[in-house]
Each structure stands twice: as structure tokens, then as C-alpha cells.
Design a protein around this motif. Structure first.
Motif, PDB file in Angstrom:
ATOM      1  N   ALA A 179       0.841  -1.200   0.000  1.00 22.52           N
ATOM      2  CA  ALA A 179       0.000   0.000   0.000  1.00 22.52           C
ATOM      3  C   ALA A 179       0.875   1.248   0.000  1.00 22.52           C
ATOM      4  CB  ALA A 179      -0.930  -0.002   1.213  1.00 22.52           C
ATOM      5  N   ASN A 180       1.916   1.264   0.834  1.00 22.71           N
ATOM      6  CA  ASN A 180       2.852   2.398   0.843  1.00 22.71           C
ATOM      7  C   ASN A 180       3.494   2.576  -0.522  1.00 22.71           C
ATOM      8  OD1 ASN A 180       2.530   3.305   3.441  1.00 22.71           O
ATOM      9  ND2 ASN A 180       4.324   2.257   4.248  1.00 22.71           N
ATOM     10  N   SER A 181       3.874   1.472  -1.128  1.00 24.02           N
ATOM     11  CA  SER A 181       4.519   1.529  -2.434  1.00 24.02           C
ATOM     12  C   SER A 181       3.589   2.139  -3.484  1.00 24.02           C
ATOM     13  CB  SER A 181       4.953   0.131  -2.871  1.00 24.02           C
ATOM     14  OG  SER A 181       5.540   0.161  -4.137  1.00 24.02           O
ATOM     15  N   SER A 182       2.318   1.785  -3.433  1.00 24.52           N
ATOM     16  CA  SER A 182       1.389   2.342  -4.419  1.00 24.52           C
ATOM     17  C   SER A 182       1.114   3.816  -4.154  1.00 24.52           C
ATOM     18  CB  SER A 182       0.093   1.543  -4.443  1.00 24.52           C
ATOM     19  OG  SER A 182      -0.601   1.688  -3.235  1.00 24.52           O
ATOM     20  N   LEU A 183       1.233   4.249  -2.900  1.00 25.04           N
ATOM     21  CA  LEU A 183       0.982   5.650  -2.565  1.00 25.04           C
ATOM     22  C   LEU A 183       2.173   6.557  -2.830  1.00 25.04           C
ATOM     23  CD1 LEU A 183      -0.969   5.208   0.789  1.00 25.04           C
ATOM     24  CD2 LEU A 183      -1.904   5.906  -1.421  1.00 25.04           C
ATOM     25  N   VAL A 184       3.374   6.115  -2.451  1.00 28.33           N
ATOM     26  CA  VAL A 184       4.551   6.987  -2.562  1.00 28.33           C
ATOM     27  C   VAL A 184       5.625   6.456  -3.510  1.00 28.33           C
ATOM     28  CG1 VAL A 184       4.220   8.078  -0.316  1.00 28.33           C
ATOM     29  CG2 VAL A 184       5.618   6.036  -0.466  1.00 28.33           C
ATOM     30  N   GLY A 185       5.458   5.227  -4.014  1.00 28.91           N
ATOM     31  CA  GLY A 185       6.381   4.713  -5.011  1.00 28.91           C
ATOM     32  C   GLY A 185       7.570   3.933  -4.481  1.00 28.91           C
ATOM     33  N   PHE A 186       7.638   3.723  -3.167  1.00 28.79           N
ATOM     34  CA  PHE A 186       8.763   2.998  -2.573  1.00 28.79           C
ATOM     35  C   PHE A 186       8.251   1.950  -1.608  1.00 28.79           C
ATOM     36  CE2 PHE A 186      10.284   7.239  -3.567  1.00 28.79           C
ATOM     37  CZ  PHE A 186      11.468   6.995  -4.222  1.00 28.79           C
ATOM     38  N   VAL A 187       8.864   0.771  -1.623  1.00 28.38           N
ATOM     39  CA  VAL A 187       8.525  -0.280  -0.663  1.00 28.38           C
ATOM     40  C   VAL A 187       9.096   0.080   0.705  1.00 28.38           C
ATOM     41  CG1 VAL A 187       8.944  -2.710  -0.062  1.00 28.38           C
ATOM     42  CG2 VAL A 187       8.326  -2.091  -2.395  1.00 28.38           C
ATOM     43  N   ILE A 188      10.299   0.646   0.709  1.00 27.64           N
ATOM     44  CA  ILE A 188      10.959   1.044   1.950  1.00 27.64           C
ATOM     45  C   ILE A 188      10.794   2.554   2.117  1.00 27.64           C
ATOM     46  CG2 ILE A 188      13.125   1.085   3.261  1.00 27.64           C
ATOM     47  CD1 ILE A 188      12.145  -1.760   2.531  1.00 27.64           C
ATOM     48  N   ASN A 189      10.147   2.951   3.214  1.00 21.85           N
ATOM     49  CA  ASN A 189       9.912   4.359   3.517  1.00 21.85           C
ATOM     50  C   ASN A 189      10.313   4.623   4.957  1.00 21.85           C
ATOM     51  OD1 ASN A 189       8.402   5.425   1.075  1.00 21.85           O
ATOM     52  ND2 ASN A 189       7.286   3.549   1.560  1.00 21.85           N
ATOM     53  N   ILE A 190      11.241   5.534   5.156  1.00 29.41           N
ATOM     54  CA  ILE A 190      11.693   5.896   6.494  1.00 29.41           C
ATOM     55  C   ILE A 190      11.009   7.210   6.853  1.00 29.41           C
ATOM     56  CG2 ILE A 190      13.681   6.511   7.897  1.00 29.41           C
ATOM     57  CD1 ILE A 190      15.357   4.733   5.934  1.00 29.41           C
ATOM     58  N   PRO A 191      10.144   7.202   7.875  1.00 30.75           N
ATOM     59  CA  PRO A 191       9.397   8.417   8.216  1.00 30.75           C
ATOM     60  C   PRO A 191      10.245   9.432   8.964  1.00 30.75           C
ATOM     61  CG  PRO A 191       8.833   6.659   9.728  1.00 30.75           C
ATOM     62  CD  PRO A 191       9.780   6.073   8.717  1.00 30.75           C
ATOM     63  N   ARG A 192      10.022  10.689   8.689  1.00 28.31           N
ATOM     64  CA  ARG A 192      10.726  11.783   9.352  1.00 28.31           C
ATOM     65  C   ARG A 192      10.316  11.890  10.819  1.00 28.31           C
ATOM     66  NH1 ARG A 192      13.110  14.720  12.203  1.00 28.31           N
ATOM     67  NH2 ARG A 192      13.204  16.966  12.117  1.00 28.31           N
ATOM     68  N   ILE A 193       9.078  11.555  11.107  1.00 24.46           N
ATOM     69  CA  ILE A 193       8.506  11.830  12.422  1.00 24.46           C
ATOM     70  C   ILE A 193       9.290  11.217  13.584  1.00 24.46           C
ATOM     71  CG2 ILE A 193       6.866   9.908  12.426  1.00 24.46           C
ATOM     72  CD1 ILE A 193       4.866  11.983  13.676  1.00 24.46           C
ATOM     73  N   ALA A 194       9.907  10.082  13.395  1.00 25.03           N
ATOM     74  CA  ALA A 194      10.580   9.406  14.510  1.00 25.03           C
ATOM     75  C   ALA A 194      12.049   9.806  14.661  1.00 25.03           C
ATOM     76  CB  ALA A 194      10.488   7.899  14.331  1.00 25.03           C
ATOM     77  N   LEU A 195      12.575  10.610  13.747  1.00 21.06           N
ATOM     78  CA  LEU A 195      14.008  10.897  13.756  1.00 21.06           C
ATOM     79  C   LEU A 195      14.329  12.271  14.349  1.00 21.06           C
ATOM     80  CD1 LEU A 195      14.868   9.594  10.180  1.00 21.06           C
ATOM     81  CD2 LEU A 195      14.994   8.353  12.346  1.00 21.06           C
ATOM     82  N   PRO A 196      15.446  12.368  15.059  1.00 19.99           N
ATOM     83  CA  PRO A 196      15.842  13.661  15.625  1.00 19.99           C
ATOM     84  C   PRO A 196      16.636  14.535  14.643  1.00 19.99           C
ATOM     85  CG  PRO A 196      17.341  11.973  16.369  1.00 19.99           C
ATOM     86  CD  PRO A 196      16.281  11.280  15.531  1.00 19.99           C
ATOM     87  N   VAL A 197      16.868  14.024  13.439  1.00 22.78           N
ATOM     88  CA  VAL A 197      17.619  14.767  12.417  1.00 22.78           C
ATOM     89  C   VAL A 197      16.763  14.883  11.161  1.00 22.78           C
ATOM     90  CG1 VAL A 197      19.874  14.018  13.302  1.00 22.78           C
ATOM     91  CG2 VAL A 197      18.750  12.703  11.516  1.00 22.78           C
ATOM     92  N   SER A 198      17.137  15.786  10.279  1.00 25.39           N
ATOM     93  CA  SER A 198      16.368  15.961   9.045  1.00 25.39           C
ATOM     94  C   SER A 198      16.627  14.809   8.078  1.00 25.39           C
ATOM     95  CB  SER A 198      16.751  17.287   8.383  1.00 25.39           C
ATOM     96  OG  SER A 198      18.054  17.196   7.835  1.00 25.39           O
ATOM     97  N   LEU A 199      15.664  14.580   7.209  1.00 26.90           N
ATOM     98  CA  LEU A 199      15.844  13.553   6.180  1.00 26.90           C
ATOM     99  C   LEU A 199      16.938  13.962   5.198  1.00 26.90           C
ATOM    100  CD1 LEU A 199      12.191  12.408   5.441  1.00 26.90           C
ATOM    101  CD2 LEU A 199      13.945  11.249   6.797  1.00 26.90           C
ATOM    102  N   GLU A 200      17.118  15.250   5.007  1.00 28.18           N
ATOM    103  CA  GLU A 200      18.200  15.723   4.137  1.00 28.18           C
ATOM    104  C   GLU A 200      19.560  15.291   4.695  1.00 28.18           C
ATOM    105  OE1 GLU A 200      14.607  18.082   3.299  1.00 28.18           O
ATOM    106  OE2 GLU A 200      15.614  17.585   5.183  1.00 28.18           O
TER     107      GLU A 200
END
Length: 173
Positions: free
Chosen positions: A133-154
Motif C-alpha cells: 500500500a505504501n509503495s502504491s501511494l509513494v512509489g517505494f517499498v521502503i519508507n523511512i518516516p521523518r517523524i521518529a528521527l531527531p535529524v532531518s531527512l536531508e
């Protein structure tokens, strides 16, 4: 090169836990106070809220108790433990690209894989369904969410690129 180890943000995970508890309470309220004229929808919404946000709350509680890193990046690859749909260890040979994606006001680090079906096959049936379902929504099977991390995704993406390049030129043992 020294591996990059990123632990989950305790504040963000705590807020996720509090939010999930509130939504579970809302689900219980819906069950005890059905919507007049549409009791079935109130029942369905209540149970869906309890089940989904209960699972989110259990995950958040587990993250607060465990001090396992959310992400580890080194010369062999990435270890993803950032969410309930984490992939675990992903060697550089399996990664074709990584990029930041936006979906419904949330940011994710999407990881493109050479062999996404292999990672789906390793997942439980429920997790596999959610990953698809994630893959069909955002195009990737593996998605690391920003919300749980103390650093930026950049910042995470910059580490990934640096290690991918270093791994590409490192001698194979």
C-alpha cells in the motif's frame, strides 16, 4: 569511516504515544456513544481507531523502552528500524536510489530497491500488505518516516550518499 547511528527522538516518540492513546480513547468513546442513525459507522470507526492507534501506541511504547537505533548507515549498507514497517538490513548492492518524498504533509525517505519483491517476501502477510500500500501511494517499498528521527531527512540522505559512494570505491573483501 565511522558508522552513522541515529536513535529515535524520545520526544517525538513520546508525543506519538500520547496521540495514539488519545485516539484509542476516542475510539472507546465512539463505541460507548454511537452515532444516532448510523450506529454501524460509529462502531466501525471506533474499532478501527482502537486497533490502528493501539498498534501505533504499542510500537511507540516499545521504541521508548528499547534503545535500538532507528537507522544505522555504514560501508555495508543501511539498517532500517525506524518504523513498524522497517526493512532491517539493506546492503548497498540492493539499493538503487534514495530520495525524499512528501505524502499528505508528511516527509519520508524512500529507498529504491533492485529487488523489492525479495523484501516483500520476507515480511509477514500483514506487513507485506501495508508495504505494498505504501509503495502504491509513494512509489517505494521502503519508507523511512521523518517523524521518529531527531535529524532531518536531508541529513540522513547526505549520509546515505556519502556511504554509498565510499562503498562503491572500497575494496571488496
Amino acid at each position: 569511516m565511522t558508522p552513522v547511528v541515529i536513535y529515535p527522538s524520545r520526544l517525538r516518540v513520546s508525543l506519538l504515544l500520547v496521540g495514539s492513546v488519545l485516539f484509542v480513547a476516542g475510539g472507546i468513546w465512539l463505541l460507548r456513544n454511537p452515532i444516532r442513525g448510523d450506529e454501524f459507522m460509529g462502531w466501525l470507526s471506533g474499532w478501527a481507531s482502537i486497533v490502528f492507534f493501539g498498534a501505533v501506541g504499542l510500537f511507540a511504547l516499545g521504541r521508548l523502552v528499547s534503545r535500538k537505533p532507528a537507522i544505522t548507515i555504514n560501508l555495508t549498507g543501511i539498517t532500517d528500524n525506524a518504523s513498524g514497517l522497517s526493512a532491517g538490513f539493506i546492503p548497498w548492492a540492493d539499493i538503487t536510489d534514495a530520495q525524499i518524498v512528501h505524502f499528505q504533509q508528511q516527509k519520508f525517505l524512500g529507498v529504491s530497491l533492485r529487488n523489492p519483491k525479495d523484501y516483500l517476501a520476507k515480511a509477514s502477510p500483514f506487513k507485506r500488505m501495508l508495504m505494498k500500500a505504501n509503495s502504491s501511494l509513494v512509489g517505494f517499498v521502503i519508507n523511512i518516516p521523518r517523524i521518529a528521527l531527531p535529524v532531518s531527512l536531508e541529513e540522513v540522505l547526505a549520509h546515505i550518499e556519502r556511504f554509498r559512494q565510499a562503498a562503491a570505491v572500497a575494496p571488496r573483501v
